[in-house]
Design a protein around this motif. Structure first.
Motif, PDB file in Angstrom:
ATOM      1  N   VAL B  10     132.910  -9.299  16.662  1.00  0.00           N
ATOM      2  CA  VAL B  10     131.463  -9.038  16.654  1.00  0.00           C
ATOM      3  C   VAL B  10     131.078  -8.448  15.307  1.00  0.00           C
ATOM      4  CG1 VAL B  10     129.612  -7.639  17.655  1.00  0.00           C
ATOM      5  CG2 VAL B  10     131.373  -8.603  19.141  1.00  0.00           C
ATOM      6  N   LYS B  17     122.514 -10.287  14.766  1.00  0.00           N
ATOM      7  CA  LYS B  17     123.883 -10.399  15.261  1.00  0.00           C
ATOM      8  C   LYS B  17     124.486 -11.679  14.694  1.00  0.00           C
ATOM      9  CE  LYS B  17     123.360  -7.528  19.297  1.00  0.00           C
ATOM     10  NZ  LYS B  17     122.659  -7.462  20.570  1.00  0.00           N
ATOM     11  N   ARG B  20     128.782 -12.917  17.565  1.00  0.00           N
ATOM     12  CA  ARG B  20     128.693 -12.165  18.822  1.00  0.00           C
ATOM     13  C   ARG B  20     129.791 -12.575  19.795  1.00  0.00           C
ATOM     14  NH1 ARG B  20     122.585 -13.423  20.479  1.00  0.00           N
ATOM     15  NH2 ARG B  20     121.932 -13.976  18.401  1.00  0.00           N
ATOM     16  N   GLY B  21     131.007 -12.162  19.486  1.00  0.00           N
ATOM     17  CA  GLY B  21     132.094 -12.392  20.423  1.00  0.00           C
ATOM     18  C   GLY B  21     132.769 -13.735  20.212  1.00  0.00           C
ATOM     19  N   ARG B 222     128.167 -17.777  18.277  1.00  0.00           N
ATOM     20  CA  ARG B 222     129.036 -17.970  19.441  1.00  0.00           C
ATOM     21  C   ARG B 222     129.765 -19.296  19.353  1.00  0.00           C
ATOM     22  NH1 ARG B 222     124.960 -15.782  22.878  1.00  0.00           N
ATOM     23  NH2 ARG B 222     125.582 -13.693  23.512  1.00  0.00           N
TER      24      ARG B 222
END
Lengths: 621, 252
Positions: B10, B17, B20-21, B222
């Motif tokens: 992250v 952002k 994000r993961g 993502r």
């Protein structure tokens, strides 16, 4: 120390800050737009003060005449600045950045001698402002009325500049060019006139800064260097290109100085510390602290478009072995053929060749700029003298230990400096050099203060000038050959890697910062060896051995000889030392002539003296 | 064998952002392509893997050892080579000297202030240049090389440490189409021969779909698809993202 004296010193600080701010704002504007570090900015200040002295002396009998005189002085300085840009600097923008530096050094020398010719060498205190020559009482202390004008001048000029920069087309271009000069050029803006305009405005501000202190400060010829050092500190502390930052920094430094004066002598643990004499040191300590905490200054930001900091230099190979041997052989037999005076001169040439070669390694291979290289030279000289006179060691031991002292000092300074880069690093080296200088200058008990130390003579077997010359030759040959070898050693490769592409170097496991830190130690030790030889050859030392002028000399030697060539600094040292000696004998205006000679070289041979050979051979660089 | 594995990466910049993961895994000898539209978070991911920026959360492991947030030079020591989107070489040196410097760093010889280094590891450097097809240009200054050749020099330098993992940010950017194919074929060959795991980002879809063993598609920070080229090509979401179906600004 009571409350009223603190208030008085606070107001005094406010008054001092304004003039400092004007100079620094001009310097900051010029650097922001043109990327020229204008060493002549202090000279513009000095010129403004001298002009104001003459004009106000003639026409300043009435308030109108006085204020118009100050304004006209500043305008004239602005025009001088614009002319310097048009006639000299405009021709150097395509040369390596450092050549502009060299050109502005030359302007410093020329302006100094012009001022000497017109106004003479004595300090001149100007006329007081008509109607403001009195003073008033404040908490029982006397405050000159003119100080109120000075206090107001800073914020007023800051406001006007802010309007110009924010509300005019010129100001918009200035801001755009400060962020990305190349983009502004690509958008079809006439850069040439933008640069000239900025030089006019910046020089005008410097001239005004000088003119408005007329009733307060005497005009003299040493102001140029003193003021440029102060202005560098203010610009760097405030953050390059930030006008409010420059005001804040000017205020901070002026107030800290004023506070030191207010505190005066303080007794602690049986020692008496005189804060009023520490003002020089304190200014640079403030700078060092601010830069370590906020590397881009109080209100500065990292440059939006970092370009190469130092022109990338191809590592030139040292000359062939047989040429080196020939030169050493000629230098070795020289004392048998020339007179005593020439031996001493040649000794100086060798000492400065070693000194310049150490700076050349720092700049060429290390890719860093030092404005304060004389610090290590001076620390070497003082270490040698102190070990001999105060510690009672033998001359040979003192000479051996001096480079160790220089190396350790350089590692200490370097630890802070390598946290920065580019011009900021260079300015911090200047700050440390000034700290070293002021310690030597003010610590009477140890260093002899401004008088320095005498009787620093070599051992008996070296008393003969020729014998000492051979020692110098030996040390210089070993030192220079080692520096040359180091440039092609693994350490040198790693250093050049970090200089060419820090990103790639780090991605190859190279600790760039540590390499640069070691470089400080190495060049510091070599420069200190040169300084120790210098001390013993002269028999006496004074704080001048580590003054700004000597740092500037070293830069001139390196740039004059050409950064691209390993032989360059040696040629530069020989030419500058010989020129200084030659011109000093014939005229009192040797600085001006030297400046003109440097300007001619900059304009005719942008690659330096050693580069002229390539030009002649038409060899592709 | 898994060489690199990243989990839950992250990174935010202010309110944005960027990543994000993200989970990633690269095996030895495998070419993994990281693709996605502009602003998808590819470069941010890359810089976190190489230590240029520290992730806000998540973990990066190299052969099972945690290397999260370590400095680039430490990560290199553990066997990660890197090439940059805009080539970074040592312009003042010869091609051979560039690679020699990398070898000196590998063997921790850079602290030597006395030895002449002009011949040090010259043979090793030539051997590496041979592997990337640059041996005939070894004695030329880096500053005069064509852009595609510079990329090869970078590759040789990245190989100097016998890397277990190569991180290549747009390895063919700025090259002509034929050069691109040759470059990617070379990388694929090196990966197979030396069992190097390769993670690369690329805008040239020909290069990606011809040479990648697996593809990870990022969008808006993502992973939206992962798999073999044929599967990714058929993925409806990927098609919409790339053909401008509006998903970039809508909810995925």
């Amino acid at each position: 120390m009571d409350f009223s004296s603190i208030v008085v010193q606070f107001l005094n600080g406010l008054a001092g800050a304004s003039s400092l701010f004007l100079v620094a704002a001009g310097l900051s504007l010029i650097f922001g737009v043109t990327r020229v570090v204008n060493f002549a900015h202090g000279s513009f200040y000095m010129l403004g003060l001298f002009l104001a002295y003459s004009l106000a002396g003639r026409f300043g009998g009435t308030p109108t005449g006085f204020w118009i005189s100050l304004l006209v002085s500043a305008l004239v300085v602005g025009v001088v600045g614009a002319l310097v840009e048009i006639v000299i600097l405009r021709r150097t923008y395509r040369s390596p950045e450092l050549f502009q530096l060299l050109a502005t050094f030359a302007v410093v020398l020329v302006i100094k001698d012009v001022a000497l010719a017109i106004w003479g060498a004595d300090s001149l205190l100007g006329r007081r402002a008509p109607g403001l020559s009195g003073s008033f009482q404040f908490f029982g202390k006397v405050i000159p009325a003119y100080d109120l004008v000075l206090i107001a001048a800073g914020p007023v000029v800051l406001g006007l500049l802010w309007l110009i920069v924010r509300r005019t087309r010129f100001g918009r271009l200035v801001r755009a060019a400060t962020q990305d000069r190349e983009m502004v050029g690509a958008l079809g803006v006439n850069e040439a006139w933008l640069f000239t305009g900025v030089f006019f405005l910046g020089s005008f501000l410097a001239g005004l800064g000088g003119a408005i202190v007329l009733p307060r400060e005497p005009a003299n010829l040493s102001l140029d260097i003193a003021v440029i050092a102060d202005a560098f500190v203010v610009v760097v502390v405030g953050g390059m290109g930030s006008l409010p930052g420059a005001y804040l920094a000017a205020l901070l430094i002026a107030e800290v100085k004023a506070l030191c004066i207010a505190i005066g002598d303080v007794s602690m643990f049986g020692y008496t510390v005189s804060f009023s004499r520490l003002t020089l040191v304190v200014e640079f300590v403030v700078m060092a602290v601010v830069l370590v905490v906020r590397p881009y200054g109080l209100l500065g930001r990292p440059s939006a478009t970092p370009r190469a900091q130092v022109a990338i230099m191809a590592a030139s190979r040292p000359p062939r072995g047989r040429w080196i041997l020939l030169v050493i052989a000629v230098l070795a037999v020289a004392p048998l053929l020339i007179d005593r005076y020439s031996i001493v001169l040649l000794n100086d040439v060798l000492v400065f060749a070693l000194f310049a070669a150490s700076l050349h390694f720092f700049m060429g291979t290390g890719g860093m700029i030092s404005f304060g290289h004389a610090a290590y030279f001076g620390i070497g000289a003082y270490a040698a003298a102190l070990l001999l006179k105060r510690a009672g060691l033998q001359m040979e031991v003192a000479l051996t230990l001096a480079p160790v002292a220089g190396g350790i000092a350089a590692l200490f300074f370097g630890w802070f400096c390598v946290r920065l880069s580019g011009v900021y690093l260079a300015m911090l080296t200047l700050a440390f050099a000034q700290i070293a200088w002021s310690i030597a200058y003010q610590w009477d008990a140890l260093t002899g203060g401004s008088n320095g130390m005498v009787g620093v003579w070599p051992a008996a077997w070296l008393a003969d000038k020729a014998a000492f010359y051979w020692l110098t030759l030996g040390v210089t040959v070993v030192g220079v050959l080692w520096l040359w070898r180091m440039a092609s050693s693994p350490f040198g490769y790693g250093l050049r890697a970090g200089r060419d592409s820090p990103l790639r170097a780090e991605a190859l496991g190279i600790d760039v910062r540590r390499q640069q830190w070691f470089t400080f130690g190495v060049v510091g030790a070599v420069a200190a060896a040169a300084g120790a030889l210098y001390a013993f050859s002269k028999g006496s030392i004074s704080p001048d051995v580590m003054g700004i002028q000597r740092s500037v000399d070293a830069l001139v030697m390196v740039l004059l000889g050409g950064v691209h060539s390993l032989v360059g600094p040696l040629v530069g040292a020989a030419v500058l030392t010989w020129l200084q000696d030659e011109i000093i004998r014939d005229t009192e205006y040797w600085r001006g002539l030297l400046g003109l000679a440097i300007l001619a070289l900059v304009l005719l041979l942008p690659q330096g003296l050693a580069g002229a050979r390539d030009l002649w051979r038409r060899k592709p660089a | 064998m898994t060489v690199l594995s990243a989990s839950g990466l992250v990174k935010s910049y202010g309110g944005v952002k960027a990543v994000r993961g993200v989970d990633l895994r690269v095996d030895a000898g495998e070419l993994l392509a990281l693709i996605g539209p502009n602003g998808a978070g590819k470069s941010t991911c890359f810089n976190m893997l190489m230590g240029q920026i520290a992730p806000d959360a998540g973990r990066v492991e190299l052969l099972g050892a945690d290397i999260t947030g370590q400095a680039p030079r430490r990560i290199w020591r553990q066997g990660v080579g890197r090439t940059f989107q805009i080539t970074a070489t040592f312009a003042s040196m010869l091609v051979r000297e560039n690679v020699q410097t990398a070898l000196m760093s590998r063997h921790r010889r850079l602290g030597n202030l006395f030895l002449s280094a002009t011949k040090l590891y010259a043979e090793g450097a030539l051997a590496l240049l041979e592997r990337v097809g640059m041996a005939d240009q070894a004695e030329r200054p880096c500053s005069v090389l064509a852009y595609g050749d510079l990329k090869r020099v970078e590759l040789a330098m990245a190989l100097a440490n016998d890397p277990k993992l190569l991180l290549m940010d747009e390895p063919t950017a700025g090259m002509a189409p034929t050069e691109r194919q040759a470059m990617m074929a070379l990388v694929a060959k090196l990966a197979r021969e030396s069992r190097i795991a390769v993670l690369f980002t690329e805008h040239d879809m020909d290069a990606v779909f011809t040479h990648a063993d697996r593809i990870v598609v990022l969008n808006r920070g993502r992973v939206i698809a992962e798999g073999e080229p044929a599967d990714v090509r058929a993925d409806e979401l990927v098609q919409r993202v790339y053909l401008g179906g509006g998903t970039m600004f809508g909810h995925v």
